[in-house]
Scaffold this motif. Structure first.
Motif, PDB file in Angstrom:
ATOM      1  N   GLU A  17      26.940  12.463  34.498  1.00 22.54           N
ATOM      2  CA  GLU A  17      26.393  11.470  33.569  1.00 22.54           C
ATOM      3  C   GLU A  17      25.795  12.160  32.342  1.00 22.54           C
ATOM      4  O   GLU A  17      25.980  11.716  31.209  1.00 22.54           O
ATOM      5  CB  GLU A  17      25.353  10.599  34.283  1.00 22.54           C
ATOM      6  N   VAL A  18      25.074  13.262  32.565  1.00 21.65           N
ATOM      7  CA  VAL A  18      24.500  14.012  31.434  1.00 21.65           C
ATOM      8  C   VAL A  18      25.630  14.589  30.588  1.00 21.65           C
ATOM      9  O   VAL A  18      25.615  14.490  29.353  1.00 21.65           O
ATOM     10  CB  VAL A  18      23.558  15.139  31.932  1.00 21.65           C
ATOM     11  N   LYS A  20      28.705  13.567  30.262  1.00 21.16           N
ATOM     12  CA  LYS A  20      29.394  12.497  29.535  1.00 21.16           C
ATOM     13  C   LYS A  20      28.564  12.048  28.330  1.00 21.16           C
ATOM     14  O   LYS A  20      29.101  11.831  27.240  1.00 21.16           O
ATOM     15  CB  LYS A  20      29.678  11.317  30.458  1.00 21.16           C
ATOM     16  N   SER A  21      27.267  11.914  28.520  1.00 24.08           N
ATOM     17  CA  SER A  21      26.392  11.488  27.427  1.00 24.08           C
ATOM     18  C   SER A  21      26.456  12.473  26.263  1.00 24.08           C
ATOM     19  O   SER A  21      26.597  12.070  25.102  1.00 24.08           O
ATOM     20  CB  SER A  21      24.957  11.355  27.933  1.00 24.08           C
ATOM     21  N   HIS A  25      30.058  11.063  24.547  1.00 25.13           N
ATOM     22  CA  HIS A  25      29.471  10.060  23.652  1.00 25.13           C
ATOM     23  C   HIS A  25      28.891  10.669  22.376  1.00 25.13           C
ATOM     24  O   HIS A  25      29.110  10.147  21.288  1.00 25.13           O
ATOM     25  CB  HIS A  25      28.416   9.233  24.391  1.00 25.13           C
ATOM     26  N   GLU A  26      28.178  11.788  22.504  1.00 22.54           N
ATOM     27  CA  GLU A  26      27.537  12.391  21.327  1.00 22.54           C
ATOM     28  C   GLU A  26      28.511  13.220  20.499  1.00 22.54           C
ATOM     29  O   GLU A  26      28.489  13.175  19.270  1.00 22.54           O
ATOM     30  CB  GLU A  26      26.367  13.256  21.796  1.00 22.54           C
ATOM     31  N   THR A  55      18.452  15.289  33.112  1.00 19.89           N
ATOM     32  CA  THR A  55      18.363  15.521  31.672  1.00 19.89           C
ATOM     33  C   THR A  55      19.201  16.705  31.198  1.00 19.89           C
ATOM     34  O   THR A  55      19.335  16.918  30.001  1.00 19.89           O
ATOM     35  CB  THR A  55      16.905  15.739  31.234  1.00 19.89           C
ATOM     36  N   LEU A  75      20.281  16.434  27.382  1.00 19.01           N
ATOM     37  CA  LEU A  75      20.194  15.196  26.603  1.00 19.01           C
ATOM     38  C   LEU A  75      19.391  15.435  25.332  1.00 19.01           C
ATOM     39  O   LEU A  75      18.406  16.191  25.332  1.00 19.01           O
ATOM     40  CB  LEU A  75      19.531  14.094  27.430  1.00 19.01           C
TER      41      LEU A  75
END
Length: 141
Positions: A17-18, A20-21, A25-26, A55, A75
């Motif tokens: 999840e981290v 992917k974020s 996404h970023e 995080t 993150l």
């Protein structure tokens, strides 16, 4: 802040999840490039903050006797607080415990100062990976 070696499905999902974020996404890295065929051959790491929120993340694998540090990310809101250093220290400690004495990584060029402070040295010319400029760096541990 605690960095854990992933040892269950929830921790792996948190690490993904981290990643992917940050990467998908970023930084607009295609998911098929971010989550790749080396996931099952890697040791994964996940960083949790004091509230047990994931995080940061990273992964490690061994190629020809050299430790390959990959997918290091934190993150956005947790950067500049020592989170990246904590992830790197845990990976380096793990590598040492496995008898690995040399590490390498492909650093995004904007992150080279971060890795340089940790003792990594640039050993390649700039190259593109997932549309992002990188340089290979190495460190003896």
């Amino acid at each position: 802040m605690e960095v854990k070696i992933v040892n269950n499905d929830q921790e792996l999902a948190d690490a993904f999840e981290v990643r992917k974020s940050v990467f998908i996404h970023e930084q607009d890295v295609p998911e098929e490039e971010e989550i790749d065929q080396f996931e099952s051959d890697s040791v994964h790491f996940v960083l949790y903050d004091d509230n047990r929120k994931a995080t940061g993340a990273g992964r490690f694998r061994v190629l020809d006797g050299i430790g390959k540090v990959e997918r290091i990310c934190v993150l956005k809101e947790n950067r500049k607080a020592g989170a990246g250093v904590a992830v790197m220290n845990k990976i380096e400690d793990y590598a040492k415990s496995q008898g690995i004495s040399t590490l390498k990584l492909n650093a995004q060029t904007h992150a080279i100062p971060f890795y340089s402070k940790l003792g990594y040295e640039t050993v390649s010319e700039e190259f593109m990976d997932a549309g992002i400029p990188h340089k290979t760096m190495k460190k003896s541990i």
